[in-house]
Every structure is written in C-alpha cells, then in structure tokens.
Design a protein around this motif. Structure first.
Motif, PDB file in Angstrom:
ATOM      1  N   ALA A  85     -32.315  -3.598  35.101  1.00 26.30           N
ATOM      2  CA  ALA A  85     -33.295  -3.490  36.190  1.00 26.30           C
ATOM      3  C   ALA A  85     -33.502  -2.047  36.649  1.00 26.30           C
ATOM      4  CB  ALA A  85     -32.842  -4.333  37.390  1.00 26.30           C
ATOM      5  N   ALA A  86     -32.541  -1.171  36.363  1.00 27.09           N
ATOM      6  CA  ALA A  86     -32.623   0.215  36.860  1.00 27.09           C
ATOM      7  C   ALA A  86     -33.588   1.036  36.008  1.00 27.09           C
ATOM      8  CB  ALA A  86     -31.233   0.845  36.816  1.00 27.09           C
ATOM      9  N   ASP A  87     -34.159   2.083  36.615  1.00 27.52           N
ATOM     10  CA  ASP A  87     -35.095   2.939  35.862  1.00 27.52           C
ATOM     11  C   ASP A  87     -34.381   4.136  35.222  1.00 27.52           C
ATOM     12  OD1 ASP A  87     -34.496   4.710  37.938  1.00 27.52           O
ATOM     13  OD2 ASP A  87     -36.573   5.394  38.150  1.00 27.52           O
ATOM     14  N   ILE A  88     -33.051   4.117  35.180  1.00 28.48           N
ATOM     15  CA  ILE A  88     -32.301   5.296  34.710  1.00 28.48           C
ATOM     16  C   ILE A  88     -32.499   5.506  33.200  1.00 28.48           C
ATOM     17  CG2 ILE A  88     -30.580   5.122  36.535  1.00 28.48           C
ATOM     18  CD1 ILE A  88     -28.669   3.849  34.545  1.00 28.48           C
ATOM     19  N   PRO A  89     -32.284   6.762  32.721  1.00 30.78           N
ATOM     20  CA  PRO A  89     -32.558   7.037  31.303  1.00 30.78           C
ATOM     21  C   PRO A  89     -31.431   6.638  30.360  1.00 30.78           C
ATOM     22  CG  PRO A  89     -31.977   9.064  32.447  1.00 30.78           C
ATOM     23  CD  PRO A  89     -31.979   7.983  33.487  1.00 30.78           C
ATOM     24  N   ALA A  90     -30.665   5.607  30.700  1.00 30.67           N
ATOM     25  CA  ALA A  90     -29.639   5.080  29.787  1.00 30.67           C
ATOM     26  C   ALA A  90     -30.252   3.902  29.025  1.00 30.67           C
ATOM     27  CB  ALA A  90     -28.421   4.602  30.577  1.00 30.67           C
ATOM     28  N   SER A  91     -29.631   3.526  27.894  1.00 25.11           N
ATOM     29  CA  SER A  91     -30.125   2.366  27.143  1.00 25.11           C
ATOM     30  C   SER A  91     -29.984   1.101  27.975  1.00 25.11           C
ATOM     31  CB  SER A  91     -29.303   2.180  25.866  1.00 25.11           C
ATOM     32  OG  SER A  91     -29.625   3.155  24.930  1.00 25.11           O
ATOM     33  N   LYS A  92     -30.849   0.141  27.704  1.00 28.50           N
ATOM     34  CA  LYS A  92     -30.731  -1.156  28.364  1.00 28.50           C
ATOM     35  C   LYS A  92     -29.847  -2.025  27.469  1.00 28.50           C
ATOM     36  CE  LYS A  92     -35.006  -0.760  30.951  1.00 28.50           C
ATOM     37  NZ  LYS A  92     -34.314  -0.212  32.110  1.00 28.50           N
ATOM     38  N   ALA A  93     -28.550  -2.042  27.790  1.00 32.56           N
ATOM     39  CA  ALA A  93     -27.585  -2.732  26.926  1.00 32.56           C
ATOM     40  C   ALA A  93     -26.436  -3.273  27.767  1.00 32.56           C
ATOM     41  CB  ALA A  93     -27.040  -1.778  25.866  1.00 32.56           C
ATOM     42  N   GLY A  94     -25.819  -4.342  27.250  1.00 33.38           N
ATOM     43  CA  GLY A  94     -24.677  -4.941  27.947  1.00 33.38           C
ATOM     44  C   GLY A  94     -23.519  -3.962  28.055  1.00 33.38           C
ATOM     45  N   SER A  95     -23.338  -3.141  27.028  1.00 31.82           N
ATOM     46  CA  SER A  95     -22.235  -2.167  27.075  1.00 31.82           C
ATOM     47  C   SER A  95     -22.461  -1.179  28.219  1.00 31.82           C
ATOM     48  CB  SER A  95     -22.124  -1.418  25.736  1.00 31.82           C
ATOM     49  OG  SER A  95     -23.263  -0.628  25.497  1.00 31.82           O
ATOM     50  N   VAL A  96     -23.717  -0.824  28.442  1.00 36.05           N
ATOM     51  CA  VAL A  96     -24.022   0.111  29.537  1.00 36.05           C
ATOM     52  C   VAL A  96     -23.683  -0.545  30.881  1.00 36.05           C
ATOM     53  CG1 VAL A  96     -25.886   1.375  30.689  1.00 36.05           C
ATOM     54  CG2 VAL A  96     -25.789   1.301  28.190  1.00 36.05           C
ATOM     55  N   ALA A  97     -24.070  -1.824  31.022  1.00 32.00           N
ATOM     56  CA  ALA A  97     -23.753  -2.536  32.271  1.00 32.00           C
ATOM     57  C   ALA A  97     -22.243  -2.548  32.499  1.00 32.00           C
ATOM     58  CB  ALA A  97     -24.305  -3.956  32.216  1.00 32.00           C
ATOM     59  N   HIS A  98     -21.482  -2.721  31.417  1.00 27.72           N
ATOM     60  CA  HIS A  98     -20.015  -2.722  31.531  1.00 27.72           C
ATOM     61  C   HIS A  98     -19.522  -1.367  32.053  1.00 27.72           C
ATOM     62  CE1 HIS A  98     -15.795  -3.206  30.436  1.00 27.72           C
ATOM     63  NE2 HIS A  98     -15.882  -2.116  29.696  1.00 27.72           N
ATOM     64  N   PHE A  99     -20.012  -0.281  31.451  1.00 31.93           N
ATOM     65  CA  PHE A  99     -19.558   1.051  31.894  1.00 31.93           C
ATOM     66  C   PHE A  99     -20.057   1.358  33.311  1.00 31.93           C
ATOM     67  CE2 PHE A  99     -19.657   1.888  27.126  1.00 31.93           C
ATOM     68  CZ  PHE A  99     -18.295   1.693  26.978  1.00 31.93           C
ATOM     69  N   GLU A 100     -21.262   0.908  33.620  1.00 33.47           N
ATOM     70  CA  GLU A 100     -21.791   1.110  34.975  1.00 33.47           C
ATOM     71  C   GLU A 100     -20.941   0.382  36.005  1.00 33.47           C
ATOM     72  OE1 GLU A 100     -26.647   1.428  34.259  1.00 33.47           O
ATOM     73  OE2 GLU A 100     -25.711  -0.520  34.499  1.00 33.47           O
ATOM     74  N   GLY A 101     -20.430  -0.787  35.602  1.00 31.78           N
ATOM     75  CA  GLY A 101     -19.701  -1.637  36.544  1.00 31.78           C
ATOM     76  C   GLY A 101     -18.541  -0.925  37.206  1.00 31.78           C
ATOM     77  N   GLU A 102     -17.865  -0.096  36.413  1.00 28.23           N
ATOM     78  CA  GLU A 102     -16.707   0.639  36.940  1.00 28.23           C
ATOM     79  C   GLU A 102     -17.136   1.560  38.104  1.00 28.23           C
ATOM     80  OE1 GLU A 102     -14.430   2.011  33.485  1.00 28.23           O
ATOM     81  OE2 GLU A 102     -13.547   3.578  34.731  1.00 28.23           O
TER      82      GLU A 102
END
Ligand SMILES: Cc1cc2nc3c(=O)[nH]c(=O)nc-3n(C[C@H](O)[C@H](O)[C@H](O)COP(=O)(O)OP(=O)(O)OC[C@H]3O[C@@H](n4cnc5c(N)ncnc54)[C@H](O)[C@@H]3O)c2cc1C
Length: 423
Positions: A293-310
């Motif tokens: 949902a975010a407009d940030i320049p990271a890939s839209k991926a489950g792994s990214v959500a995992h790293f973001e979660g921390e």
C-alpha cells in the motif's frame, strides 16, 4: 490508558505487523484490531506455479483468523474510508472504529479495466493473468490445451507486485513446453515497459542473458496502451504491436478504492505517501504504512513487508512512548527467481545497492544471481517460512531487516563488498 491500534488489511503485511506488535506490547498497554473483509488468506507467491500444474490451488489459502496471535482481534469488515481528522475508520455500512495508531496494510489492487480493451473481447479466453486466483486456475486449463503458437507475457506498467514474477512465468513456460515436447512450436515473448529485463543493470544483464539462452524474445520500453484480445495484438502508446495467440498479462496496479474516499490519505494512484525510512505516513504522525500500500521506492513483495515489520513495530512503540522514530528501513528486498528445470536465482538489494553477484547472507551462503538447485529449494521453503515465520512475525536468524553486504561482489569489479550493512 490502553491504546487502540487498528490495522487495515489482514494480508501478508497486516498479519505480520499485528503479530509482531502483539509480541512486543502488553495486553493492558494496547488492544490490536485487524480489519479485513474476508477470511481467506491467500499465499500469493504460489499463484506462479498454478498454471503449470505444479501446485494445487486449494493448498494456497488458509483461514485468515487463524494466522493471528492470541490477543489480536480480527474484525471481518470492509473499510469504506478513513477520517484522518477524527482518528476514525468508517466501515462499509457506516460503523465507526476509533484508533490511536492506524496501520495501513491494504496492499495493491489489480485494475485491468484501466487498460483499453484488456477486459473486452478475448479476456479470460485468450488473455489471462496469473496475478489473481481465478486467473491462475483458468490459465492452467488453457495452457494444458495449448499446442503451439505465439505466447506473449506482458507487464502493462510499473509498479507491480513481485516484479520478477512475470520473468519467472517465462522461464517456467519454457521448461513446461520443453517437458511436453512442444517448445519448438511455441514462440515465447516477454514484453516490458522497462528498458531491460529488470530494473537494475547487473540483474537486468543476467536475467536478459537467461531469456536469450532459453530462446525467449525480449521487447523493451513497450508501454501497452491497448489490448486487442479478439485480434490478438498488444499495441503500445507509440504504435508498435506485438501479435499473440495467447497473452498472459500483469495488469496495472493501484491502491484500494477506499484510499480515494479518504481525504488527504493517498496519491493519484491510491497508494499512501510514506516516509521510506520510518514508514510513518506523510498524512498524519499516528498513521503508519506497511507492504504494497505504501508509495515507497522498494519492491512490492512479501519479503519487503517482513523486513519492514521489524522497523514498523519498533516505530509504533516509539511513537506511543513519545520517542523519536528510527529511520532504519533501508529498502531491503530478497527474492528467489524460479528459472525452470528445478533451479532458481536469488537477488538481494536495497534502496542504495543494486542486486549483485556473490553469496547471501554471507560468503558461505546461497549463490546470488546464479541459477542453482539450492536456490530452488529456497524458493520452495519460502512457502513454509511464510506461514510459520513471516506471518507470525518471527525473526529469521542471520536474515534481518538491514541488507547484508558481506559476500557480495561490488558491481563491475568482482571485489567483495565490505561486511556489514551499507547504511
Ligand atoms: C503472482 C505473485 C507472485 C508473488 N511472488 C512473491 C515472491 O516470490 N516473494 C515475495 O516476497 N512476494 C511475492 N509476491 C508479492 C506478495 O504476495 C505481496 O507483496 C504481499 O502479499 C503484500 O502484502 P500486503 O499485506 O501489502 O498486501 P496483501 O497481502 O495483498 O493484503 C492486502 C489485504 O488488504 C485487504 N483489503 C483490501 N481492501 C480492503 C478494505 N477496503 N478494507 C479492509 N481490508 C482490505 C485484502 O483483503 C488483503 O487481505 C507475489 C505476488 C503475486 C501476485
């Protein structure tokens, strides 16, 4: 006083965010509620395998309610809008839900109807997508009856979820038709709006080479303006055409419709403007964003959500305590790329460092940007990790949020990058 943390969306990002916060916050310090309209959690990475008969579709979904830790309340409802001025979420039907902290995790929406002709004649007859459950299932039937012709795999425009998935589809299609003994009858073409097979130079070169080795044509800088399903043509805005007998497309992506109904929350595409390092929304300090949902320049991926979660969980807690936020998210992305015939590549990168060759997460780890059986096993293991580590909000030892640099070769030099995070 007990704080009210409300999470919109119970997909990958919302589930892991709620579970991480529940582990970190005492129950008398905060109540945590997740809102989502349905009770079926879909493992989206598995959709890639469905068209080739490599996964049973029914194995991809599990009850959403069961993915939450004790002490997380699951409210089965759709969000109609967010009233930022009143710290209130309004549900479809009008019921208000008040919050002290709001976490937006409603992902991205496929909007095929935004491309002229895409959902017109030929849609779900000779034009399909594997990005939805129904599309992936229908495609399995069609592929099994496909005996030859022109197959075009096309990305309509960026951003899309898991930008490597359409490349993986090409590699798996190549292997699938070889196995069936009809590869010579199939003309495979990958059509992308990018100027190469992938966004970043080193990965683009490696993946472009792989397409070539497998005899898959690459059409670049192709911005699809129209899909003529009946006539079998992709037509770009600059008038070029790619003919097809069967097209597999990745439709345009946007944010969820409720974002547009929430004044001040989203951008023109329905994504939510977000600080790329702290994951705090630009709209209000008590609104955070995680996942697609975010407009940030990271890939839209489950792994990214995992790293973001921390980082997100840490920052919600800091916000509640009135402490400064941690600008610690570096855009870390990690993806296995299935290349067919039981092999896969692995890429690992962040905002500042492109996918490089070498090893992950250190010199003795998995090979980066190189096909290997080990990476394929890693891709298969991702499903288990997803349900048992990512969603419950657990850490993976040695694979933390900051991207590791040890074991990677610096671009163009072959030299090993220094150990530690590049941040
Ligand atoms: C084919 C495919 C292959 C992929 N492969 C990989 C891979 O190999 N590795 C990887 O890391 N990632 C992969 N991904 C991407 C990954 O699945 C997504 O990036 C991830 O699911 C994003 O999580 P999210 O929570 O942001 O969004 P989602 O998981 O999509 O969750 C969004 C949630 O919001 C809910 N929602 C929507 N609207 C509302 C509303 N109005 N009110 C309340 N709730 C709402 C939805 O019901 C949904 O549950 C793949 C995706 C696809 C499609």
């Amino acid at each position: 006083m007990r704080k009210r943390i409300v999470v919109l969306g119970g997909g990958t990002a919302g589930t892991l965010a709620a579970n991480r916060l529940r582990r970190l916050l005492d129950r008398d310090a905060a109540e945590i509620t997740v809102i989502d309209p349905d009770d079926a959690h879909l493992y989206q990475p598995g959709l890639l395998f469905v068209p080739f008969g490599l996964t049973r579709p029914s194995s991809l979904t599990r009850p959403r309610a069961r993915q939450f830790r004790d002490g997380v309340t699951f409210l089965r409802a759709a969000v109609d809008r967010v009233d930022l001025d009143c710290d209130t979420v309004v549900l479809a039907g009008g019921a208000p839900v008040r919050y002290d902290v709001l976490i937006i995790a409603t992902g991205a929406r496929l909007i095929p109807e935004e491309t002229e002709g895409l959902t017109g004649p030929g849609w779900m007859e000779k034009v399909f997508t594997f990005y939805s459950f129904d599309g992936a299932v229908a495609l399995e039937r069609v592929l099994s009856g496909f005996t030859g012709g022109r197959l075009a795999v096309a990305v309509m425009d960026m951003p899309v979820k898991c930008p490597v998935a359409p490349l993986e589809f090409c590699f798996l299609a190549d292997a699938y038709f070889r196995k069936r003994g009809i590869r010579g009858e199939v003309d495979l073409t990958y059509v992308t709006p990018l100027d190469g097979a992938f966004t970043k130079p080193v990965a683009s070169r490696e993946l472009g080479g792989l397409l070539k080795d497998k005899g898959i044509s690459l059409v670049t800088e192709f911005n699809t303006g129209e899909v003529d399903g009946a006539g079998g043509r992709l037509i770009s805005y600059d008038g070029r055409e790619v003919p097809f007998d069967l097209a597999v497309v990745v439709p345009l992506h946007g944010g969820q419709a409720y974002v547009e109904r929430s004044p001040g929350l989203g951008d023109g595409l329905g994504f939510v403007p977000t600080d790329p390092r702290t994951l705090q929304s630009r709209a209000r300090p008590n609104v955070f964003v995680i996942g697609d949902a975010a407009d940030i320049p990271a890939s839209k991926a489950g792994s990214v959500a995992h790293f973001e979660g921390e980082v997100l969980a840490r920052n919600v807690i800091r916000y509640l305590a009135g402490r400064p936020l941690d600008a610690g998210f570096d855009g870390h992305t990690n993806c296995f790329i299935e290349s067919g015939s039981g092999k896969a590549l692995l890429i690992d990168f962040n905002y500042d460092t492109e996918p490089l060759t070498g090893h992950f997460p250190g010199p003795a780890g998995l090979p980066l940007l190189r096909q290997s059986r080990l990476n394929h096993l890693g891709k298969l293991a991702f499903s288990w990790l997803y349900w048992h580590v990512l969603l419950p909000g657990r850490e993976i030892p040695a694979v933390r949020s900051p991207m590791p640099a040890a074991g990677k070769h610096q671009a163009g030099t072959g030299a090993t990058a220094p150990a530690g995070s590049p941040r």
